[in-house]
Scaffold this active site. Structure first.
Site, short mmCIF file in Angstrom:
data_model
loop_
_atom_site.label_atom_id
_atom_site.label_comp_id
_atom_site.label_asym_id
_atom_site.label_seq_id
_atom_site.Cartn_x
_atom_site.Cartn_y
_atom_site.Cartn_z
N CYS A 31 131.69 -19.11 3.10
CA CYS A 31 132.38 -19.25 1.81
C CYS A 31 133.87 -18.90 1.88
O CYS A 31 134.73 -19.64 1.40
CB CYS A 31 131.69 -18.39 0.76
SG CYS A 31 131.36 -16.71 1.30
N HIS B 63 135.67 -15.51 -5.05
CA HIS B 63 136.36 -14.80 -3.98
C HIS B 63 137.87 -14.98 -4.13
O HIS B 63 138.35 -16.09 -4.38
CB HIS B 63 135.97 -15.37 -2.61
CG HIS B 63 134.58 -15.03 -2.16
ND1 HIS B 63 133.75 -14.18 -2.85
CD2 HIS B 63 133.90 -15.41 -1.04
CE1 HIS B 63 132.60 -14.07 -2.18
NE2 HIS B 63 132.66 -14.81 -1.09
#
Lengths: 340, 340
Positions: free
Chosen positions: B128, B245
Site C-alpha cells: 500500500c 496513509h
C-alpha cells in the site's frame, strides 16, 4: 545561593512544567513570581506545597528578579523581555522572538553550553523539535561531521498549548461517539485520527512553501551546532498524540560511521537514552517519554541509499527537554557562572 | 463480456473494499464467489443488493473462475494461488508472496501497465505505501529522473486489518476514560495517542535494522519504476489514524525541476489530485482521502539543502488505491487484454 525567579506564562502548558521541574530539581529559589495575562491573574498555583497567586504581567513585574523564564509567545517576549533586562534580570526565552538574533545565544546545554556566557540579558531556548534533534545529532556530528539532514516530524498537540490537548480529546470523543457538530477552535482541520502537515496551525506558509516550524528546524540547527555548512530540510507534521514528539531523522555524514558506532556514541552521550533493541520491540515511543528528561534514540540503521548515511528515530517530551527543562538547565548554568 | 470472479479473503478490510469497488465500477461479473477461512465461512455479505454466502477456501474453489482477487495474507496466497492457476484463473495477489519474483509482474496501472501482459497466471499488487508513492513519483521520474528517495510514512491502522481498527478505537476510549486494564491483542505497544515505528507490528526486524515494510518500499519501488538505479531509504511508522496513509517524501533528481514544474506535472498526471494551496490551508489529509480513488499530493517545495531536491506530502486511501482499487484496475486491464 537562592535567587528570585519569575515565570512568565505560568498558567500555560510549559508554565505548569516549569513549576514541576523547578520543584523536582530543587532549584534554589528565594522568591517565585508567577506572571501571566490579565485573564489568568488571580489564579492560584501550587509550588512546594504552598499556594502562589498568579500576577498580571506588567513592565514593573521584574523588580528584584534575577532570572526570568519566558514562555508566553513571541509578541509577549518582544514586549516584556526589554523591561526584564532593564530591571536587571537575565531572561531565558522559550519563544522564537530572539532566537536568530546574532547577539542572542541559542542554547542546548548538551550541545553548546559555552554560548551561555556570551549573553546580553537574554538567552533563547530553541524550538522543541530542534532541541531533541540536536541532542541526538551532536555526538554524530562530532564523530563524523554531518553534511545533510532530512527530517520528518510526528509532533504532539501539546506543542500548541493546553487548548490543543483539550481540542484533541474532545474531538476524539466526538468522532468515536459518531455525533456531528463538534466545533473546532484551534486546528484548521480534524486532528483526531488524522495527521496535519502544518505547524503551527495558525501560521501563514512562507513563500517557498515551508512552514515557520520547518524553517526553525533548518536555521536553529545550524546556529546551535555552530556550523552553517550543515544542510537541513524538514517536513513538520502534527499527529494526534498528547505529549512527546517523535522524529524520523536521516543523516548524511562526511566520514563513514556504522550503526554500531552510532549506538556506542549514544550509550555515553549526555542527555541521551539509547533504546534500540528491535528483537524485543524496544524503540522510543512518545507515551514512554512523557515526564522523562532524556532524548530517546532508536531504530538506528545504516542508510544503504548513500555511502555514509544513518537513519534514526528520536523521541522526547516536548514540554520538558523540548521546552521547560532545557530552559531550566540554562538557568542552572547561569547560576553556576554567577556563583563562580 | 462478464466473467466469473473469486475474492479470497472476502471478509477482511480489503475484501470488503473489493466488493464496494467491484460494485461501483460496474465490473462485468457473471458469478461472484466469496472465499475465506473456515472461521468466516457461512457469513453473508451484500453485493449489488443480493446476499452472498462466504464459502470456505479450498483447492477446489477456483473451478470456472476467470480472475481471482487474493487478499488473505502471504501464506494463503502461497498455498492457494497455484490451485487457482491450475484451474485456469489469473490471480491478482495483494500479498507480498510473489511480488519480488522475477517472473511475476508487480503492477501499478498508472506506472507500469505494460507489465500486465507478461504474467504467468499471477500479477502482484504492491504494498500500500509503495503504490501511492510511485503514482506520485512517476511523473517526476519521467521528467527529471529520480536518483534518491528518503521517505517517512504515517500509516493508518487499517493497513493491519479490521482488528487493528477495533483495537485503536477501544484503546482510545479506554485512555480517554482513564480506566486501566485495556488488553491489547494486536499492537505490541499503545497505538492510541501514540506512534509506533514498526510495521508490520508482528514481524521480526531484519538484520540490518529495517522492517519488512521498509524493505518493501525500497525494493518494490525499483521494480515498479523499472529502474534499479533509484536509491531509496524508508522509515515506516504507524499512526493512530483509521484509514488513509500519509507520506513525507524527499526526492533528489538528476535534472533540476522546480516546484512549479512539479505542480504542473501533477495537475495532468493520471490518478493524481494536486491539493496544494497552503495560503488557504489546503493540503492532502488522510480523513479527506477516505473513499476516494486518487493519490493526493501537496506541500510541494524545493528542498534547498541540495541542488535538485523536492519535498512532497502524499496521501491516499490505503484500502482503495493502496490495495483493492489497484488490484481491480489490474483486473480491468486483464479483461481488456483478453477481449482485445
Amino acid at each position: 545561593m537562592a535567587v528570585n525567579i519569575a515565570v512568565v506564562g505560568a498558567t500555560g502548558a510549559v508554565g505548569e512544567e516549569f513549576l514541576r521541574i523547578l520543584e523536582t530539581r530543587k532549584f534554589p529559589i528565594k522568591e517565585l513570581r508567577l506572571l501571566a495575562s490579565r485573564r489568568s491573574a488571580g489564579k492560584k498555583m501550587q509550588f512546594r506545597g504552598a499556594d502562589y497567586t498568579v500576577q498580571e504581567l506588567s513592565k514593573h513585574s521584574f523588580q528584584g528578579i534575577k532570572i526570568a523564564l519566558f514562555s508566553a509567545g513571541a509578541s509577549i517576549s518582544r514586549e516584556y523581555v526589554p523591561y526584564a533586562i532593564e530591571s536587571g534580570a537575565v531572561c531565558v526565552d522559550n519563544s522564537s522572538a530572539f532566537r536568530m538574533d546574532d547577539d542572542v545565544p541559542l542554547v542546548v546545554p548538551e550541545v553548546n553550553p559555552q554560548e551561555i556566557a556570551k549573553h546580553h540579558g537574554v538567552i533563547a531556548n530553541p524550538n522543541c523539535s530542534t532541541i531533541q534533534m540536536v541532542v541526538a545529532l551532536k555526538p554524530i556530528h562530532d564523530a563524523a561531521r554531518i553534511k545533510r539532514i532530512v527530517v520528518s516530524t510526528y509532533q504532539a498537540v501539546s506543542g500548541a498549548g493546553l487548548k490543543a490537548i483539550d481540542e484533541l480529546q474532545k474531538e476524539t470523543m466526538s468522532v468515536l461517539s459518531g455525533k456531528e457538530g463538534f466545533k473546532r477552535y484551534l486546528f484548521p482541520h480534524q486532528i483526531a485520527f488524522n495527521v496535519l502537515p502544518q505547524i503551527p496551525q495558525n501560521n501563514a506558509f512562507l513563500s517557498n512553501g515551508y512552514t515557520s516550524e520547518e524553517l526553525k528546524m533548518i536555521n536553529e540547527t545550524k546556529k546551535i551546532m555552530g556550523d552553517n555548512s550543515i544542510r537541513v530540510t524538514a517536513t513538520t507534521v502534527r499527529v494526534p498524540v498528547v505529549r512527546g514528539h517523535s522524529e524520523s531523522v536521516n543523516v548524511e555524514t562526511e566520514k563513514k560511521i556504522t550503526a554500531a558506532e552510532v549506538k556506542r556514541l549514544f550509550s555515553k552521550a549526555p542527555g541521551v537514552t539509547l533504546m534500540d533493541d528491535p528483537a524485543n520491540q524496544v524503540y522510543p515511543l512518545a507515551t514512554n517519554a512523557v515526564g522523562k528528561d532524556d532524548v530517546f534514540v532508536g531504530r538506528i540503521r545504516e542508510d544503504e541509499s548513500i555511502a555514509n548515511g544513518i537513519n534514526l528515530w528520536v523521541v522526547s517530551d516536548n514540554l520538558r527537554k523540548g521546552a521547560a527543562l532545557n530552559a531550566i538547565q540554562i538557568a542552572e548554568m547561569l547560576l553556576c557562572q554567577t556563583a563562580g
